[in-house]
Design a protein around this motif. Structure first.
Motif, PDB file in Angstrom:
ATOM      1  N   GLU A 175     -29.873 -14.113  36.476  1.00 34.75           N
ATOM      2  CA  GLU A 175     -30.777 -14.905  37.300  1.00 34.75           C
ATOM      3  C   GLU A 175     -30.399 -16.384  37.300  1.00 34.75           C
ATOM      4  OE1 GLU A 175     -34.568 -14.073  35.620  1.00 34.75           O
ATOM      5  OE2 GLU A 175     -34.800 -12.144  36.648  1.00 34.75           O
ATOM      6  N   ASP A 176     -29.843 -16.866  36.195  1.00 35.20           N
ATOM      7  CA  ASP A 176     -29.445 -18.266  36.099  1.00 35.20           C
ATOM      8  C   ASP A 176     -28.109 -18.542  36.772  1.00 35.20           C
ATOM      9  OD1 ASP A 176     -31.734 -18.767  34.708  1.00 35.20           O
ATOM     10  OD2 ASP A 176     -30.790 -18.727  32.727  1.00 35.20           O
ATOM     11  N   SER A 177     -27.462 -17.502  37.253  1.00 33.66           N
ATOM     12  CA  SER A 177     -26.144 -17.651  37.884  1.00 33.66           C
ATOM     13  C   SER A 177     -26.283 -17.414  39.385  1.00 33.66           C
ATOM     14  CB  SER A 177     -25.147 -16.656  37.288  1.00 33.66           C
ATOM     15  OG  SER A 177     -25.025 -16.841  35.892  1.00 33.66           O
ATOM     16  N   ASN A 178     -26.031 -18.415  40.182  1.00 33.06           N
ATOM     17  CA  ASN A 178     -26.070 -18.257  41.636  1.00 33.06           C
ATOM     18  C   ASN A 178     -24.823 -17.566  42.167  1.00 33.06           C
ATOM     19  OD1 ASN A 178     -28.563 -19.577  41.917  1.00 33.06           O
ATOM     20  ND2 ASN A 178     -27.559 -21.583  41.870  1.00 33.06           N
ATOM     21  N   SER A 179     -23.787 -17.516  41.350  1.00 35.16           N
ATOM     22  CA  SER A 179     -22.531 -16.926  41.803  1.00 35.16           C
ATOM     23  C   SER A 179     -21.722 -16.470  40.596  1.00 35.16           C
ATOM     24  CB  SER A 179     -21.719 -17.943  42.619  1.00 35.16           C
ATOM     25  OG  SER A 179     -21.429 -19.088  41.839  1.00 35.16           O
ATOM     26  N   TYR A 180     -20.759 -15.608  40.836  1.00 35.75           N
ATOM     27  CA  TYR A 180     -19.802 -15.252  39.794  1.00 35.75           C
ATOM     28  C   TYR A 180     -18.492 -14.806  40.432  1.00 35.75           C
ATOM     29  CZ  TYR A 180     -20.973 -10.244  40.522  1.00 35.75           C
ATOM     30  OH  TYR A 180     -21.169  -8.991  41.050  1.00 35.75           O
ATOM     31  N   LYS A 181     -17.452 -14.842  39.624  1.00 30.57           N
ATOM     32  CA  LYS A 181     -16.145 -14.350  40.050  1.00 30.57           C
ATOM     33  C   LYS A 181     -15.551 -13.584  38.877  1.00 30.57           C
ATOM     34  CE  LYS A 181     -12.137 -15.813  42.721  1.00 30.57           C
ATOM     35  NZ  LYS A 181     -11.512 -16.945  43.456  1.00 30.57           N
ATOM     36  N   TYR A 204      -6.174   0.325  40.195  1.00 25.30           N
ATOM     37  CA  TYR A 204      -6.384  -0.813  41.089  1.00 25.30           C
ATOM     38  C   TYR A 204      -6.505  -2.104  40.289  1.00 25.30           C
ATOM     39  CZ  TYR A 204      -7.958   2.387  44.848  1.00 25.30           C
ATOM     40  OH  TYR A 204      -8.050   3.366  45.803  1.00 25.30           O
ATOM     41  N   ASP A 205      -6.014  -3.198  40.879  1.00 29.67           N
ATOM     42  CA  ASP A 205      -6.422  -4.528  40.463  1.00 29.67           C
ATOM     43  C   ASP A 205      -7.625  -4.922  41.318  1.00 29.67           C
ATOM     44  OD1 ASP A 205      -4.555  -5.117  38.435  1.00 29.67           O
ATOM     45  OD2 ASP A 205      -3.023  -5.621  39.914  1.00 29.67           O
ATOM     46  N   ILE A 206      -8.671  -5.415  40.675  1.00 27.01           N
ATOM     47  CA  ILE A 206      -9.926  -5.742  41.359  1.00 27.01           C
ATOM     48  C   ILE A 206     -10.244  -7.227  41.168  1.00 27.01           C
ATOM     49  CG2 ILE A 206     -12.409  -5.279  41.516  1.00 27.01           C
ATOM     50  CD1 ILE A 206     -10.880  -2.835  42.270  1.00 27.01           C
ATOM     51  N   GLU A 207     -10.633  -7.869  42.258  1.00 29.02           N
ATOM     52  CA  GLU A 207     -11.148  -9.237  42.168  1.00 29.02           C
ATOM     53  C   GLU A 207     -12.443  -9.318  42.977  1.00 29.02           C
ATOM     54  OE1 GLU A 207      -9.822 -13.458  43.998  1.00 29.02           O
ATOM     55  OE2 GLU A 207      -8.425 -12.646  42.499  1.00 29.02           O
ATOM     56  N   VAL A 208     -13.531  -9.728  42.321  1.00 26.53           N
ATOM     57  CA  VAL A 208     -14.851  -9.767  42.954  1.00 26.53           C
ATOM     58  C   VAL A 208     -15.350 -11.210  43.005  1.00 26.53           C
ATOM     59  CG1 VAL A 208     -17.269  -9.044  42.803  1.00 26.53           C
ATOM     60  CG2 VAL A 208     -15.451  -7.454  42.149  1.00 26.53           C
ATOM     61  N   SER A 209     -15.842 -11.618  44.167  1.00 21.86           N
ATOM     62  CA  SER A 209     -16.526 -12.900  44.326  1.00 21.86           C
ATOM     63  C   SER A 209     -17.928 -12.613  44.863  1.00 21.86           C
ATOM     64  CB  SER A 209     -15.773 -13.813  45.289  1.00 21.86           C
ATOM     65  OG  SER A 209     -14.432 -13.992  44.882  1.00 21.86           O
ATOM     66  N   HIS A 210     -18.925 -13.314  44.317  1.00 23.52           N
ATOM     67  CA  HIS A 210     -20.313 -13.035  44.692  1.00 23.52           C
ATOM     68  C   HIS A 210     -21.112 -14.329  44.702  1.00 23.52           C
ATOM     69  CE1 HIS A 210     -24.294 -11.408  44.927  1.00 23.52           C
ATOM     70  NE2 HIS A 210     -24.595 -11.715  43.685  1.00 23.52           N
ATOM     71  N   LYS A 211     -22.015 -14.458  45.688  1.00 26.50           N
ATOM     72  CA  LYS A 211     -22.808 -15.675  45.811  1.00 26.50           C
ATOM     73  C   LYS A 211     -24.200 -15.350  46.374  1.00 26.50           C
ATOM     74  CE  LYS A 211     -22.788 -20.153  48.233  1.00 26.50           C
ATOM     75  NZ  LYS A 211     -22.058 -20.994  49.215  1.00 26.50           N
ATOM     76  N   ASP A 212     -25.216 -15.946  45.777  1.00 26.51           N
ATOM     77  CA  ASP A 212     -26.587 -15.940  46.302  1.00 26.51           C
ATOM     78  C   ASP A 212     -27.164 -14.547  46.535  1.00 26.51           C
ATOM     79  OD1 ASP A 212     -26.460 -18.672  46.262  1.00 26.51           O
ATOM     80  OD2 ASP A 212     -26.072 -18.889  48.403  1.00 26.51           O
ATOM     81  N   ASN A 213     -26.666 -13.564  45.823  1.00 25.86           N
ATOM     82  CA  ASN A 213     -27.174 -12.189  45.918  1.00 25.86           C
ATOM     83  C   ASN A 213     -27.043 -11.584  47.310  1.00 25.86           C
ATOM     84  OD1 ASN A 213     -28.273  -9.965  44.540  1.00 25.86           O
ATOM     85  ND2 ASN A 213     -30.309 -10.359  45.356  1.00 25.86           N
ATOM     86  N   ASN A 264     -21.161 -19.074  37.990  1.00 29.96           N
ATOM     87  CA  ASN A 264     -21.441 -20.271  38.787  1.00 29.96           C
ATOM     88  C   ASN A 264     -20.189 -20.995  39.296  1.00 29.96           C
ATOM     89  OD1 ASN A 264     -24.330 -20.285  38.854  1.00 29.96           O
ATOM     90  ND2 ASN A 264     -24.309 -20.874  36.690  1.00 29.96           N
ATOM     91  N   PRO A 265     -19.175 -20.258  39.774  1.00 29.92           N
ATOM     92  CA  PRO A 265     -18.070 -20.953  40.442  1.00 29.92           C
ATOM     93  C   PRO A 265     -18.542 -21.454  41.810  1.00 29.92           C
ATOM     94  CG  PRO A 265     -17.816 -18.603  40.749  1.00 29.92           C
ATOM     95  CD  PRO A 265     -19.014 -18.794  39.840  1.00 29.92           C
ATOM     96  N   SER A 266     -17.833 -22.403  42.370  1.00 34.46           N
ATOM     97  CA  SER A 266     -18.169 -22.886  43.719  1.00 34.46           C
ATOM     98  C   SER A 266     -17.196 -22.273  44.717  1.00 34.46           C
ATOM     99  CB  SER A 266     -18.098 -24.412  43.773  1.00 34.46           C
ATOM    100  OG  SER A 266     -16.805 -24.866  43.409  1.00 34.46           O
ATOM    101  N   PHE A 267     -17.699 -21.989  45.924  1.00 34.47           N
ATOM    102  CA  PHE A 267     -16.886 -21.418  46.989  1.00 34.47           C
ATOM    103  C   PHE A 267     -16.957 -22.316  48.217  1.00 34.47           C
ATOM    104  CE2 PHE A 267     -18.414 -17.668  44.560  1.00 34.47           C
ATOM    105  CZ  PHE A 267     -17.188 -17.136  44.179  1.00 34.47           C
ATOM    106  N   ASP A 268     -15.848 -22.394  48.957  1.00 38.03           N
ATOM    107  CA  ASP A 268     -15.849 -23.127  50.217  1.00 38.03           C
ATOM    108  C   ASP A 268     -16.832 -22.500  51.196  1.00 38.03           C
ATOM    109  OD1 ASP A 268     -13.892 -24.766  49.202  1.00 38.03           O
ATOM    110  OD2 ASP A 268     -12.236 -23.660  50.139  1.00 38.03           O
ATOM    111  N   ASP A 269     -17.283 -23.283  52.177  1.00 36.74           N
ATOM    112  CA  ASP A 269     -18.280 -22.795  53.136  1.00 36.74           C
ATOM    113  C   ASP A 269     -17.816 -21.561  53.895  1.00 36.74           C
ATOM    114  OD1 ASP A 269     -19.961 -24.816  52.379  1.00 36.74           O
ATOM    115  OD2 ASP A 269     -19.453 -26.138  54.052  1.00 36.74           O
ATOM    116  N   ASP A 270     -16.508 -21.471  54.153  1.00 33.17           N
ATOM    117  CA  ASP A 270     -16.004 -20.352  54.953  1.00 33.17           C
ATOM    118  C   ASP A 270     -15.384 -19.246  54.097  1.00 33.17           C
ATOM    119  OD1 ASP A 270     -13.803 -21.731  54.098  1.00 33.17           O
ATOM    120  OD2 ASP A 270     -12.794 -21.794  56.052  1.00 33.17           O
TER     121      ASP A 270
END
Length: 298
Positions: free
Chosen positions: A4-10, A26-35, A160-166
């Protein structure tokens, strides 16, 4: 609370899928933001085939860069099923299972919970392992014979990593991949399913020439009839979005598309499609998994 304290994760990790004697990695890479925003990059280690599951404000996509195309869904993914590579999904599985088992070791927290894979009822439980800093270490998913069918090892998780707008936009995803497959695939041999439902057999096979390849249509009749189509892939000249009914489904060495009565996927340059009015989803999966073996005689 950490979630809940994390708005994002990678996160990055390695996924292993077992189908009897066959192992797919497989190699897996997941990016997630704002649920609500997800980007899951999946690279098959054996052939470097890359597919991306993307969820943004426009919908859910399976992006296949090498074919220059994307399938678009109006889907509830990933909220309706368990997801072995999503931190938030695993937390929900723990929360939702009132019969979960839990133990603490010297350096780990270990949970045993039920799983929710409606289209593959053979998968029944999972072991989720966290380190003492609440970072995922691994997840094991078991079938009803307590055999491990999927294993996810987590190598790195950043909160809580940051992601570009796009970052979660479709065009941005495509721009990060440049390899377009410009070879026209051909059939070396038709591949027949090694598993058939009882009382069902192949009654007709038709090969059709396409403008730039071939298509084979196989008709199976009996107690549980179905149609199997195999055809050489077409790489689009321009990036193409294909509206699709169904849900993303991870089928051994590739991401496929699952509906109530059909399953389609691309593997090793061939596009497959199974459809039936009577087969259940787990039966479609069982037939599809049996097609991954080496070509065999009828």
């Amino acid at each position: 609370k950490k979630m809940e304290d994390s708005n994002s994760y990678k996160l990055k990790g390695e996924l292993e899928i077992s189908n009897n004697d066959d192992i797919y990695n497989y190699d897996i890479e997941v990016s997630h933001k704002d649920n609500k925003y997800y980007k899951v990059v999946m690279e098959n280690k054996s052939n470097s085939y890359v597919q991306v599951i993307l969820k943004n404000d426009d919908g859910v996509y399976i992006v296949t860069p090498s074919l220059n195309k994307s399938f678009k869904f109006q889907s509830e993914w990933p909220y309706d099923n368990s997801q072995i590579y999503l931190y938030d999904s695993l937390i929900k599985d723990i929360e939702n299972d009132n019969e979960r088992k839990y133990k603490v070791t010297e350096d780990e927290y270990v949970f045993i919970t039920k799983v929710k894979y409606p289209n593959n009822t053979n998968l029944v439980k999972q072991k989720i392992v966290f380190n003492k800093k609440l970072k995922l270490k691994e997840v094991l998913i078991y079938d009803n014979n307590s055999i491990v069918r999927m294993k996810m090892k987590f190598n790195n998780i950043e909160f809580n990593p940051s992601f570009d707008d796009d970052y979660f936009k479709l065009n941005n995803v495509m721009s990060t991949f440049s390899d377009i497959d410009d070879e026209i695939s051909v059939f070396n041999e038709v591949i027949y399913p090694l598993f058939l439902p009882s009382g069902t057999k192949l009654v007709d096979e038709e090969k059709i020439k396409k403008d730039n390849g071939e298509r084979v249509i196989m008709t199976f009749e009996g107690e549980k009839p179905f149609l199997l189509v195999e055809e050489t892939i077409n790489v689009e000249d321009e990036f193409t979005i294909i509206p699709t009914y169904g849900e993303p489904y991870l089928l051994m060495d590739t991401l496929g598309i699952m509906t109530d009565n059909s399953l389609s996927w691309v593997s090793n340059g061939i596009e497959y499609y199974i459809v039936s009015d009577v087969l259940k989803q787990n039966e479609l999966i069982e037939i599809a998994q049996s097609i991954y073996s080496l070509p065999t005689m009828k």
